[in-house]
Design a protein around this motif. Structure first.
Motif, mmCIF file in Angstrom:
data_model
loop_
_atom_site.group_PDB
_atom_site.id
_atom_site.type_symbol
_atom_site.label_atom_id
_atom_site.label_comp_id
_atom_site.label_asym_id
_atom_site.label_seq_id
_atom_site.Cartn_x
_atom_site.Cartn_y
_atom_site.Cartn_z
ATOM 1 N N ASP A 1 0.794 -1.228 0.000
ATOM 2 C CA ASP A 1 0.000 0.000 0.000
ATOM 3 C C ASP A 1 0.826 1.278 0.000
ATOM 4 N N TYR B 1 -0.429 -9.716 -6.849
ATOM 5 C CA TYR B 1 -1.565 -10.055 -5.980
ATOM 6 C C TYR B 1 -1.821 -8.971 -4.930
ATOM 7 N N THR B 2 -0.777 -8.541 -4.231
ATOM 8 C CA THR B 2 -0.979 -7.581 -3.139
ATOM 9 C C THR B 2 -1.446 -6.223 -3.645
ATOM 10 N N ASP C 1 -2.704 -17.497 3.148
ATOM 11 C CA ASP C 1 -4.107 -17.100 3.044
ATOM 12 C C ASP C 1 -4.466 -16.160 4.190
ATOM 13 N N VAL C 2 -4.007 -14.915 4.058
ATOM 14 C CA VAL C 2 -4.349 -13.864 5.009
ATOM 15 C C VAL C 2 -4.784 -12.641 4.206
ATOM 16 N N PRO C 3 -5.510 -11.697 4.805
ATOM 17 C CA PRO C 3 -5.932 -10.506 4.063
ATOM 18 C C PRO C 3 -4.741 -9.803 3.417
ATOM 19 N N THR C 4 -4.941 -9.325 2.193
ATOM 20 C CA THR C 4 -3.820 -8.748 1.446
ATOM 21 C C THR C 4 -3.172 -7.581 2.178
ATOM 22 N N GLU C 5 -3.983 -6.791 2.916
ATOM 23 C CA GLU C 5 -3.402 -5.643 3.616
ATOM 24 C C GLU C 5 -2.490 -6.064 4.760
ATOM 25 N N GLN C 6 -2.541 -7.321 5.162
ATOM 26 C CA GLN C 6 -1.680 -7.827 6.232
ATOM 27 C C GLN C 6 -0.437 -8.538 5.705
ATOM 28 N N HIS D 1 5.481 -13.478 4.414
ATOM 29 C CA HIS D 1 4.368 -14.394 4.159
ATOM 30 C C HIS D 1 4.509 -15.132 2.819
#
Length: 281
Positions: free
Chosen positions: A145, A177-178, A204-209, A214
Motif C-alpha cells: 500500500d 496479488y498484493t 491465506d491472510v488478508p492482502t493488507e496484512q 508471508h
C-alpha cells in the motif's frame, strides 16, 4: 523456459554459495542481490566473479536491485544515477543482461500524474547510462500500500511512455496479488517488454496484512498462478521464471536442501502454469 533462483530466497548463503547450490540444484540462471555482491567484493574482485560463473552451469541473469529510484530530490537523483552506473558496470563485466529498478514509497500529496512523469524521467536518464554498458533495466512495481507504483497497469503505462529498448518490466506474482493487478493487465503487456517474472505464493491472510515474510513456495498458497500462466501464454511469454522469497522459516533450512526444494517447486509451477494444450499450441 529458463528457471532461476533469486538470492533473497537463500539468504543463508553467500554469493559464492548461491552459485554452487543453484548449479547443483539444476537452475539455469541466478539473480544476484546487491548486498551479497557488496559482501563478495570485500574479499574478491570482479574478475573473480566473472571466472566463477564461467566455471558454473548457472549464469547471472539480473542484479537486484536499484532501490527507490523515483520521487527524489536533485541531490538524491544524482546518487541514483551513480548507483545505476555502478551496477550496470558490474552487470556488463559478468555478462548479466538485467539490472532491476524498484520504485520509492509514496510521498504525501503526490498525484499519480506526477509519479508517472517523474518515474518516466528517471528511467530515461537511467536508460542512457545502461545503454552505454549494453545492459537492460527491469522496472518492478511493488504492490504494498505504501509504494508509489503498485500495479502492473501503471508500470506498463510508464514503460510505454519511456519507450526505450532497454527498459522493460518485472512482474512479481506476489506484488501482482498484493497490489490488486488484473489478469487483463498481463494481456496488455508486450511480451518483449516483460523482462523478468518472479514466481512465489502467499499465505491465506488478508492482502493488507501480507508482508514479504508471508511468501511461500509456489503451489502452497492462494495466488492465482494457473490463471497468471494462461494470461502470460496469451502474450507468448515463455522466457524465464525466478523464485523470489523472503521467508525466514526457509532461511533456517540446510543450504542445498533449500535450493533443491526451490527447484522442485519452481519446476512444478512452470509445468502447470505453462502447460501446452491443443487450444494454445
Amino acid at each position: 523456459m529458463k528457471l532461476g533462483l533469486n538470492g533473497s530466497t537463500t539468504d543463508q548463503c553467500t554469493l559464492e554459495e548461491d552459485i554452487v547450490v543453484a548449479d547443483r540444484a539444476g537452475f539455469d540462471i541466478l539473480e544476484l542481490r546487491t548486498y551479497k555482491l557488496n559482501a563478495y567484493f570485500e574479499r574478491h574482485s570482479l574478475e573473480d566473479l566473472a571466472g566463477a560463473f564461467k566455471q558454473s552451469q548457472v549464469q547471472p541473469y539480473a542484479i537486484n536491485a536499484i532501490e527507490f529510484f523515483n520521487l527524489k530530490s536533485e541531490g538524491e537523483k544524482e546518487q541514483v544515477l551513480q548507483e545505476t552506473e555502478h551496477w550496470c558496470h558490474i552487470a556488463s563485466a559478468i555478462d548479466c543482461p538485467y539490472v532491476i529498478a524498484v520504485p520509492s514509497p509514496l510521498t504525501d500529496g503526490v498525484s499519480d500524474e506526477y509519479i508517472i512523469a517523474d518515474t518516466v524521467q528517471m528511467l530515461g536518464d537511467m536508460s542512457d547510462i545502461a545503454s552505454r554498458y549494453n545492459v537492460n533495466l527491469a522496472f518492478e512495481f511493488i504492490g504494498f500500500d505504501n509504494f508509489s507504483v503498485r500495479t502492473l497497469s501503471m508500470a506498463n503505462q510508464i514503460v510505454q511512455v519511456v519507450d526505450r529498448e532497454n527498459i522493460g518490466l518485472v512482474v512479481d506474482a506476489y506484488h501482482f496479488y498484493t497490489g490488486g493487478s488484473t489478469l487483463e493487465s498481463i494481456t496488455q503487456v508486450d511480451q518483449d517488454k516483460l523482462f523478468i517474472f518472479h514466481i512465489n505464493d502467499a499465505e491465506d491472510v488478508p492482502t493488507e496484512q501480507l508482508t514479504d515474510a508471508h511468501r511461500l513456495f509456489p503451489g502452497l498458497g492462494v495466488l492465482p498462478l494457473l490463471n497468471m500462466g494462461q494470461a502470460l501464454q496469451k502474450i507468448g511469454y515463455d522466457k524465464m521464471m525466478s523464485l523470489e522469497l523472503f521467508r525466514p522459516e526457509y532461511w533456517k533450512m540446510e543450504k542445498q536442501d533449500l535450493a533443491d526444494e526451490s527447484m522442485r517447486h519452481v519446476k512444478n509451477a512452470a509445468d502447470k502454469m505453462f502447460a501446452r494444450t491443443e487450444a494454445n499450441k
